[in-house]
Motif scaffolding. Structure first.
Motif, PDB file in Angstrom:
ATOM      1  N   LYS A  97     -20.597  -0.007 -18.735  1.00 52.13           N
ATOM      2  CA  LYS A  97     -21.650   0.520 -19.606  1.00 52.13           C
ATOM      3  C   LYS A  97     -21.226   1.775 -20.364  1.00 52.13           C
ATOM      4  CE  LYS A  97     -25.481  -1.392 -16.935  1.00 52.13           C
ATOM      5  NZ  LYS A  97     -26.738  -1.109 -16.204  1.00 52.13           N
ATOM      6  N   SER A 156     -25.641 -11.566 -23.204  1.00 52.18           N
ATOM      7  CA  SER A 156     -26.258 -10.423 -22.532  1.00 52.18           C
ATOM      8  C   SER A 156     -26.428  -9.301 -23.543  1.00 52.18           C
ATOM      9  CB  SER A 156     -25.404  -9.940 -21.358  1.00 52.18           C
ATOM     10  OG  SER A 156     -24.181  -9.391 -21.811  1.00 52.18           O
ATOM     11  N   THR A 177     -27.385  -5.084 -23.420  1.00 49.43           N
ATOM     12  CA  THR A 177     -27.637  -3.925 -22.573  1.00 49.43           C
ATOM     13  C   THR A 177     -27.783  -2.675 -23.421  1.00 49.43           C
ATOM     14  OG1 THR A 177     -26.250  -4.924 -20.848  1.00 49.43           O
ATOM     15  CG2 THR A 177     -26.778  -2.587 -20.609  1.00 49.43           C
ATOM     16  N   TYR A 197     -26.517  -0.288 -28.140  1.00 44.84           N
ATOM     17  CA  TYR A 197     -26.478  -1.520 -27.348  1.00 44.84           C
ATOM     18  C   TYR A 197     -25.079  -2.128 -27.311  1.00 44.84           C
ATOM     19  CZ  TYR A 197     -31.555  -1.277 -27.962  1.00 44.84           C
ATOM     20  OH  TYR A 197     -32.863  -0.861 -27.969  1.00 44.84           O
TER      21      TYR A 197
END
Length: 411
Positions: A330, A356, A358, A365
Motif C-alpha cells: 500500500k 481490486s 484500494t 488509489y
C-alpha cells in the motif's frame, strides 16, 4: 646520522627524516614481490612527505641501511632469502590470479556480447516478421456491432487493455480460452467501450495496454499452454490490437500506449533481459507506424517499457504492469511518487489477473485490473481463480470513476 650528497655536501639527517625514510622503505618493500625497493620512487615519496634532502645514490642508501640495522629492521641473510622466496611466490600467485581473472572477465564479456547479438538479431527478426505480416492489411473499415454517435462529448476515459496472454490455451472447469476466443473477446470489449462512450458521453479513450500481450516463453507451463511459437503470437496479437484501436477510433478519438509485462520478455531470465527486448516493444513499433497516417488515433510513447507517467483527465496516473511494482504494497504509490518526483492520484496495473481498488491516501488509489484469459491451470494450482475482466477509468471534471468490465458485467 650524516651522509655526503652527490654534489659533495654533508647533510645531517633529522630523526623525523630517518623515521619517514624507514617507514616509506618498509611500505615499498612489502608491496614488491622481489622485496626490492625503487629508490627513485622512495625519493619522490619522501619529497611528497616534505623531505627534500634524500637521494637515490649509493651513499644515501647505505645511510638508510645503517639506520635500519640500528633499528633492528634489517633481516639476516637467511631470513631475507626466505622473505624473497615467499614474496615471489605470492607475487606469482597474484599475477596468475590476475591473468585468470582477466581471462574470465574477457570470456564473460564475450559471452554477454554474443548473447546480446543473438537477442538483438532475434528482436529485429521478430519486428520485421510482425511488420511484414501486417503492412498490407487495411484497418480503416472494421465492422462495429454498435454505432454510437458521440458528438461534443465532455468526458475522457482510460480503457485498460491488459493480460491478453495471446497464444495461451486454457480448458478448465471455470474457463475456456484459445487464440480465437481471445480475438472474439477483445473485439466484444471494443463494442462495449463504444456503447459506454455513448452512454457516458465520452469523447476520447486513452487505450492503456498494461502488458502480457502474449503467453510467451516465461515458464515451462507457458510452453505447455500454447501450440503457437512466439513470433506468431506477436504477429497475431499486434494485428488484433491494431484492429481494436481502429474499431474504436471510427467513432471516438483514441490515444494508445503500451508497457511490457513479464510474459512479454524475449529472454526468460529477468536479470539478463535487455531493456526493450520485449514483444511489447515490437507491438508498439508496429502500432506507431500504422497509426502515423490515422486521422482519429494517435500513438503516445511512454518513458519506459516498465512504467508510464500520464497526465490525463486532470489527474496524474502511473501505469505499471505489476510484476515489479507490487500492488499489494500500500506504500507503493507514495514510494513511486517520491522516486519519480511526481504526486500521483492513480496507479493502474494488471499482472495479478484480479480486480481490486484500494484507497491508499486521501483520494489516491491503486487499481489492479483482471485478464480476459480467466482461470487457467496455474491459477487453480495456486488457488487463485478469477473471472475475465478489463477496466475503464472515466474522468469528469475533477472526479473519476473506475469501472470493472467483467465477463458478466461487460455492459
Amino acid at each position: 646520522m650524516k651522509y655526503t650528497t652527490s654534489d659533495g655536501r654533508q647533510v645531517e639527517l633529522s630523526q623525523a627524516h630517518l623515521d619517514a625514510s624507514l617507514r616509506i622503505y618498509e611500505e615499498l618493500r612489502k608491496s614488491s614481490p622481489s622485496q626490492r625497493v625503487s629508490w627513485a620512487r622512495h625519493k619522490k615519496m619522501m619529497e611528497q612527505s616534505g623531505f627534500f634532502d634524500s637521494e637515490s645514490t649509493e651513499r644515501y642508501r647505505c645511510a638508510i641501511k645503517e639506520y635500519r640495522k640500528k633499528m633492528g629492521t634489517l633481516p639476516s641473510v637467511e631470513k631475507h632469502a626466505d622473505m624473497v622466496a615467499d614474496s615471489k611466490l605470492d607475487g606469482i600467485k597474484r599475477y596468475i590470479g590476475e591473468i585468470r581473472e582477466s581471462q574470465l572477465e574477457a570470456q564473460n564479456d564475450y559471452n554477454r556480447l554474443n548473447r546480446l547479438k543473438r537477442e538483438m538479431t532475434r528482436d529485429i527478426l521478430l519486428y520485421e516478421a510482425v511488420q511484414g505480416s501486417l503492412s498490407d492489411i487495411d484497418y480503416t473499415n472494421i465492422p462495429v456491432s454498435v454505432l454510437p454517435e458521440v458528438k461534443d462529448g465532455d468526458k475522457v476515459a482510460i480503457a485498460v487493455l491488459t493480460d491478453i496472454h495471446y497464444g495461451a490455451i486454457v480448458d478448465t472447469p471455470l474457463s475456456e480460452y484459445n487464440p480465437e476466443i481471445a480475438e472474439q473477446l477483445i473485439m466484444e470489449y471494443a463494442d462495449k467501450l463504444l456503447a459506454l462512450a455513448k452512454k457516458e458521453n465520452i469523447k476520447e479513450y486513452y487505450i492503456l495496454n498494461l502488458g502480457d500481450i502474449v503467453e510467451g516463453e516465461l515458464r515451462p507451463q507457458s510452453l505447455m499452454d500454447t501450440d503457437m511459437v512466439l513470433v506468431n503470437q506477436a504477429i497475431k496479437v499486434s494485428d488484433i490490437i491494431v484492429k481494436f484501436i481502429f474499431k474504436i477510433a471510427q467513432h471516438v478519438r483514441v490515444k494508445y500506449s503500451g508497457i511490457g509485462g513479464n510474459h512479454d520478455r524475449i529472454s526468460k531470465n529477468a536479470k539478463e533481459n535487455i531493456d526493450g527486448n520485449n514483444v511489447q516493444y515490437v507491438c508498439n513499433a508496429v502500432v506507431e507506424r500504422i497509426l502515423a497516417g490515422a486521422d482519429n488515433a494517435e500513438y503516445i510513447p511512454l518513458e519506459s517499457l516498465s512504467y508510464g507517467i500520464i497526465e490525463y483527465g486532470g489527474k496524474n496516473v502511473l501505469a505499471v504492469h505489476g510484476d515489479i511494482h507490487s500492488m499489494t504494497d500500500k506504500s507503493m504509490l507514495a514510494k513511486q511518487s517520491q522516486l519519480l518526483g511526481k504526486s500521483f492520484d492513480l496507479m493502474l496495473a494488471g499482472h495479478r489477473h484480479h480486480f481490486s481498488m484500494t484507497e491508499v491516501a486521501h483520494d489516491r488509489y491503486m487499481v489492479s485490473f483482471g485478464s480476459i484469459k480467466g482461470t487457467d491451470s496455474y491459477s487453480i494450482r495456486i488457488a487463485s481463480s478469477s473471472c475475465r475482466s478489463q477496466g475503464v477509468v472515466i474522468f469528469d471534471e475533477d472526479n473519476f470513476e473506475v469501472k470493472q468490465r467483467s465477463e458478466e458485467r461487460f455492459s
